[in-house]
Motif scaffolding. Structure first.
Motif, short mmCIF file in Angstrom:
data_model
loop_
_atom_site.label_atom_id
_atom_site.label_comp_id
_atom_site.label_asym_id
_atom_site.label_seq_id
_atom_site.Cartn_x
_atom_site.Cartn_y
_atom_site.Cartn_z
N GLY A 83 82.81 90.93 45.55
CA GLY A 83 82.88 91.75 44.35
C GLY A 83 84.25 92.36 44.15
O GLY A 83 85.17 92.17 44.96
N SER A 84 84.40 93.14 43.09
CA SER A 84 85.70 93.72 42.74
C SER A 84 86.35 94.51 43.87
O SER A 84 87.56 94.40 44.08
N PRO A 85 85.60 95.35 44.61
CA PRO A 85 86.26 96.13 45.66
C PRO A 85 86.27 95.47 47.03
O PRO A 85 86.69 96.09 48.01
N ALA A 86 85.84 94.21 47.14
CA ALA A 86 85.69 93.56 48.45
C ALA A 86 86.98 93.56 49.26
O ALA A 86 86.96 93.67 50.50
N PHE A 87 88.11 93.47 48.58
CA PHE A 87 89.40 93.37 49.27
C PHE A 87 89.68 94.59 50.14
O PHE A 87 90.43 94.50 51.13
N LEU A 88 89.10 95.73 49.79
CA LEU A 88 89.38 96.96 50.54
C LEU A 88 89.05 96.80 52.02
O LEU A 88 89.81 97.21 52.89
N LEU A 89 87.90 96.20 52.30
CA LEU A 89 87.52 95.96 53.69
C LEU A 89 87.93 94.57 54.16
O LEU A 89 88.27 94.37 55.33
N ALA A 90 87.92 93.60 53.24
CA ALA A 90 88.25 92.23 53.63
C ALA A 90 89.68 92.13 54.17
O ALA A 90 89.95 91.37 55.11
N ASP A 91 90.59 92.89 53.59
CA ASP A 91 91.99 92.84 54.04
C ASP A 91 92.19 93.50 55.40
O ASP A 91 93.17 93.22 56.08
N LEU B 191 89.47 95.43 63.63
CA LEU B 191 90.44 95.27 62.55
C LEU B 191 91.39 94.10 62.81
O LEU B 191 91.57 93.67 63.94
N LYS B 192 91.99 93.62 61.73
CA LYS B 192 92.98 92.54 61.84
C LYS B 192 94.29 93.08 62.40
O LYS B 192 95.02 92.38 63.11
N LYS B 193 94.60 94.32 62.05
CA LYS B 193 95.78 94.99 62.58
C LYS B 193 95.55 96.49 62.53
O LYS B 193 94.69 96.95 61.76
N PRO B 194 96.26 97.27 63.32
CA PRO B 194 96.02 98.71 63.36
C PRO B 194 96.16 99.37 61.98
O PRO B 194 97.06 99.01 61.21
N PHE B 195 95.29 100.31 61.71
CA PHE B 195 95.35 101.07 60.46
C PHE B 195 94.72 102.44 60.69
O PHE B 195 93.51 102.59 60.75
N ALA B 196 95.58 103.46 60.83
CA ALA B 196 95.11 104.80 61.16
C ALA B 196 94.23 105.39 60.07
O ALA B 196 93.40 106.26 60.33
N GLY B 197 94.41 104.94 58.82
CA GLY B 197 93.62 105.47 57.72
C GLY B 197 92.28 104.79 57.53
O GLY B 197 91.58 105.06 56.55
N PHE B 198 91.88 103.93 58.48
CA PHE B 198 90.66 103.14 58.30
C PHE B 198 89.39 104.00 58.11
O PHE B 198 88.54 103.65 57.29
#
Length: 533
Positions: A130-138, A155-162
């Motif tokens: 769906g439209s917002p899927a990229f938020l988690l898919a990325d 995660l695919k790479k570190p992201f402190a704001g997850f």
């Protein structure tokens, strides 16, 4: 000249509002005191499927219908557990998040909530596309349930704001019995989650929510909420004025907000206002001469007049903004205050240094969205400011285009300057910096070829900025992370690929008998706290 031009434009808008108001339908009867709250809006809803809904008002409904792993503590931008029982435990490599979950929760259809159901919900959010899927898919590599009450996300790479991403309205738990994982499969007119309200009716003119008796958390203070959709701001305004609705949210015109604000009181209604999370800004195409000159970009930043936009165009319904990060986040550093507002001397000196004069003026196209009336008023006002105080030294040439066309062509280098707005997907400083300043592929000479700044139409490239963004996404210490965002904002003000202009204010009007209504910094309205006296 500026004052007369502004008056003429506002008069046109007011006259148009009067015409619309005169053609309104007959207001509905006074809202009944049946323990239910009636909310009016001009927003429209095409889907309530959390894997596909991506509008502000749909997010508001999902916020009240569903629960997420984390939410923002009421009245703050601080995360706290919701379906989780604690903040995530993060692995040493910062890739694996282990999240403990609550027990004893049921979905609206009676099915039990557990780790497997949460895994299903997040996987569906990603895989249904769906439209917002990229938020988690990325960001997400894998999701797995570990027993009944623990979830593991890699995660695919570190992201402190997850964790802030997990507070997105659509990242809510849904019943595996009511939904399926299949690309393009969406339940647009139904919702089965774990929230304080369950969906009783979905219609084009209204949506009905009933309090969920088996809700695990604090029970709603009302029996339910009726959402009524209005076809115009005038109809919404009149319905609220006559008491046909209890709450007016999203869709009132500026003049109507001013009218309601001036007439608010103990015997009428109340206005609830707070700084919003949406921002408006200029994107400057650094590949488009003369905007490839730093002094030109800095001169444009210096001559901007935020206070006049705030007072004359928006009548106090916005706040001047001096960074891409809004004032509601602790990471903000108002770096554009160094340019000031309508700093004539600084603008003249910079333009002179760049080789411009009255006989050789700076000429640059300034684009705005033709279907956004406030954008037109802002553009015309800024042009008048420039003309009045810089004369022929700087000439803004106004052009407009409809929003859909603008977004389609923004990354094609079609626009030298464009007035745009931004609403964050999640409330974290990263979501005001990375989508603007990061470049995945580029060079100092060629600018950005692929990445966020190219999509924004700025084409900004800085290796140092890319490194800082990457470091900030790995840094989990709040103070160290804040310092990195300060450095990123310093680079923003130095290089001027964007010019922040204003930050929105959110307003909520409630009738005098409605108690405990609030507005969150995330633009959400908690339905459950509202009750009738």
């Amino acid at each position: 000249m500026l004052r007369e031009l502004w008056r003429s434009l506002i008069l046109c808008v007011l006259c148009f509002s009067v015409v619309i108001g005169c053609t309104r339908s007959t207001p509905e009867p006074m809202a009944k005191n049946d323990g239910r709250i009636t909310i009016g809006t001009t927003a429209s809803i095409s889907t309530l499927d959390p894997a596909d809904a991506y509008s502000i008002f749909a997010g508001n409904l999902l916020y009240n219908l569903g629960d997420r792993l984390y939410r923002y503590k009421p009245g703050t931008s601080e995360l706290e557990p919701q379906l989780a029982t604690a903040l995530p435990k993060v692995s040493a490599d910062q890739l694996t998040y282990t999240i403990p979950l609550r027990r004893g929760i049921v979905f609206h259809d009676g099915e039990p909530f557990n780790a497997k159901a949460m895994e299903f919900s997040l996987r569906r959010f990603i895989q249904n596309g769906g439209s917002p899927a990229f938020l988690l898919a990325d960001a997400v590599d894998s999701i797995s349930a570990q027993g009944e009450d623990q979830l593991s996300i890699k995660l695919k790479k570190p992201f402190a704001g997850f964790p802030a991403l997990l507070a997105f309205s659509g990242a809510c738990a849904v019943s595996p019995k009511a939904y399926k994982i299949e690309k393009g499969s969406f339940n647009s007119e139904s919702f089965v989650g774990t929230g304080a309200y369950k969906l009783a009716k979905f219609g084009t003119d209204s949506i009905v929510l009933d309090a969920f008796e088996q809700y695990w958390g604090d029970k709603p203070a009302n029996r339910g909420v009726n959402v009524q959709f209005f076809s115009s701001p005038a109809n919404l305004f009149n319905a609220f004025r006559t008491g046909a609705i209890d709450v007016a949210y999203q869709g009132l015109a500026l003049e109507q907000i001013r009218n309601l604000r001036e007439n608010a009181g103990d015997n009428t209604w109340r206005m609830i206002e707070r700084s919003g999370s949406g921002i408006d800004y200029l994107t400057l195409n650094m590949k488009s001469p003369p905007l490839d000159q730093l002094e030109v970009r800095q001169a444009i930043a210096a001559i901007m007049d935020r206070p006049i936009l705030e007072s004359r165009i928006f009548q106090g319904q916005v706040e001047p903004l001096y960074s891409l990060i809004p004032s509601s986040l602790r990471e903000q550093k108002p770096v554009f205050k160094e340019y000031g507002d309508r700093n004539i001397e600084k603008a003249r000196n910079l333009l002179t240094r760049a080789g411009y004069s009255e006989s050789n003026p700076l000429k640059v196209e300034f684009w705005y969205r033709s279907n956004i009336s406030n954008d037109q008023l802002a553009a015309v006002t800024l042009k008048a400011v420039v003309q009045k105080y810089l004369g022929n030294l700087m000439q803004l040439q106004l052009n407009s285009v409809e929003s859909v066309t603008a977004y389609r062509n923004l990354d094609k280098g079609a626009y030298p300057i464009f007035l745009l707005d931004w609403t964050p997907d999640f409330l974290d400083a990263d979501n005001y910096i990375q989508p603007f300043m990061e470049c995945a592929k580029g060079s100092p000479n060629q600018g950005c070829e692929e990445g966020s700044s190219a999509l924004q139409g700025s084409y900004y490239y800085s290796d140092r900025v890319n490194q800082l963004i990457d470091q900030s996404r790995k840094e989990r210490n709040p103070e160290a992370r804040r310092q990195m965002f300060e450095q990123l904002q310093d680079a923003l003000a130095k290089d001027v690929p964007f010019i922040p202009l204003w930050q929105n204010k959110d307003v909520l009007f409630v009738q005098k008998n409605i108690q405990d209504a609030t507005l969150e910094v995330t633009q959400k309205v908690p339905f459950g706290t509202m009750k009738k006296a």
